[in-house]
Design a protein around this motif. Sequence first.
Motif, PDB file in Angstrom:
ATOM      1  N   UNK B 121      31.098  38.732  32.097  1.00 51.31           N
ATOM      2  CA  UNK B 121      30.159  39.488  32.642  1.00 51.31           C
ATOM      3  C   UNK B 121      29.743  39.175  34.157  1.00 51.31           C
ATOM      4  N   UNK B 122      29.737  37.812  34.353  1.00 49.84           N
ATOM      5  CA  UNK B 122      29.520  37.442  35.704  1.00 49.84           C
ATOM      6  C   UNK B 122      30.484  38.037  36.558  1.00 49.84           C
ATOM      7  N   UNK B 123      31.817  38.077  36.026  1.00 49.82           N
ATOM      8  CA  UNK B 123      33.005  38.439  37.016  1.00 49.82           C
ATOM      9  C   UNK B 123      32.725  39.783  37.472  1.00 49.82           C
ATOM     10  N   UNK B 124      32.266  40.694  36.259  1.00 48.79           N
ATOM     11  CA  UNK B 124      31.999  42.028  36.502  1.00 48.79           C
ATOM     12  C   UNK B 124      31.058  42.272  37.365  1.00 48.79           C
ATOM     13  N   UNK B 125      29.951  41.496  37.327  1.00 44.37           N
ATOM     14  CA  UNK B 125      28.676  41.461  38.191  1.00 44.37           C
ATOM     15  C   UNK B 125      29.268  41.208  39.720  1.00 44.37           C
TER      16      UNK B 125
END
Lengths: 251, 290
Positions: B121-125
């Motif tokens: 999710x951090x990656x997508x953010x």
Amino acid sequence: MVKPPAISARSVSFYYGEFQALRDINLEIAKDEITALIGPSGCGKSTFLKLLNRMNDFVPGARLSGEIIIGGVNVYGPQADPVEIRRKVGMVFQKPNPFPKSIYDNICYGPRLVGVKKKSALDEVVEKALKAAALWDDVKDKLNKSAFELSGGQQQRVCIARALALEPDILLMDEPTSALDPIATAKVEEWIKQSKLSIVIVTHNMQQAARISHGTAFFYMGELIEFAPTLTLFTSPKESRTENYITGRFG
Amino acid sequence: MLLGYSPKARKNREWLALLALKLVAYVALIILALMIFYIVFHGFKAINFDFLTKFPSDFMRKGGILPAILGTLYLAAGSMVVSLPLGFGAAIYLTDYAKPGPLVSIIRLGVANLAAVPSVVFGLFGLALFVVGFGFGRSLLSGCLTLGLLTLPTVTAAAEEALRQTPQSFREAALALGANRWQAIRQVVLPAALPGMLTGAILALGRAAGETAPIILTAAAAFSPALPDSLFNEVMSLPTHIFNMATNGAFIEQTRVRQFGTALVLMALVLGLSLVAIVIRAKLIRRRKW
């Protein structure tokens, strides 16, 4: 001629949020004398002590009314600077609280804050303060050792020396011997008695108040019940509550 | 004698309970040991000087993993540049300045929840904000910023804990000597809390080095012919290198040993960092006397 008082408290009331910790305290503390504040736990004596150098400023929801005059200035007045006040009114705490630094750096902390940088000046301050706290002979060969390596009593005297290094006009002591053994206590008391400073000391120990102080103030439930020369207060108290407390009927 | 009481049965029960507890404890250790053994056993054949100092070549079948090692070091170090100031600052604010109240509770809750957010999710953010939104592209910079945010809760929580363990009496003493609050924090509280704060930071560094998903999305190149010379370059990294070789390389089977070799290097790096943290903590505990 009567000397002007070191501290005058005028109609001081103090609140922690809704709770009123002190009620209308009027008190004149003599210059160059030792004044003891006694009373049962929660009576307001420590709260009162911490008002004198504005250490209660950090308590959320604290509120004060009245005036405390030190050196002709209301320390809660609009012009007052709490940092300056704390430099003039030193404090020694219940538990020895040296910094995790060398003895030397502990003593220099205050002077360095006011900008003393020269090694020779600092050396002089350290020697003078440690001699004044009667610790110089014990530690003069290990000034660069951590203050934590000293005994509890020596640590407390480092804290006294640290406060003295700023040459305060007044020294506040909040049960300074309650964490010390009897021998260390005796040394600290001896130091208090011979010092020429104005000292206000909070103590749980009535014998201690009787041994070392010139004047004693008895606090009870946030009120100043009685303030008199120590001998008078302990031998012929005016108030029955004072008598009950000093004779051990409560508290 | 009590009816049905048998000292022998009691002793047997105790022995059994103890055995069960011991087994449970050993299982964790055994799994760790097996994993290390497995990776070392399969990976050590790949390790040699060239492997550590050369670029990969011939579809990852030859050469080394130097750009991935350096990429991982850059990413981990860069993430600390992001998360240390933010995390230490937030921790100091929360412990020493903020008045207890709803705002502080919400911030604390936010930090705790951030720690539980899956790394992808951090990656997508990071992909949405840094790569696309700010136009940094897939780059070292985007990767460092993303990993920085990812490690922020760890850094903040560890720093807060260390600051909280620093006795209130240090602060009181400094204030009573005429220090203002920032002086008290900077000169007395921070030096005392720093080892604990750094221990947390090093653990976060290890975590940043091992993360894969956020890097794939924000920074990683499958192969780069040169070392990055700018923050806007894509970089290789150890975890994504393993991932690429093992899942979408041209020669998955023929690079198996190199996959394990890369895993071994990554593991050594992360364990090394943890070891540093442990040594610091041990030193701290020995020195601390308050």
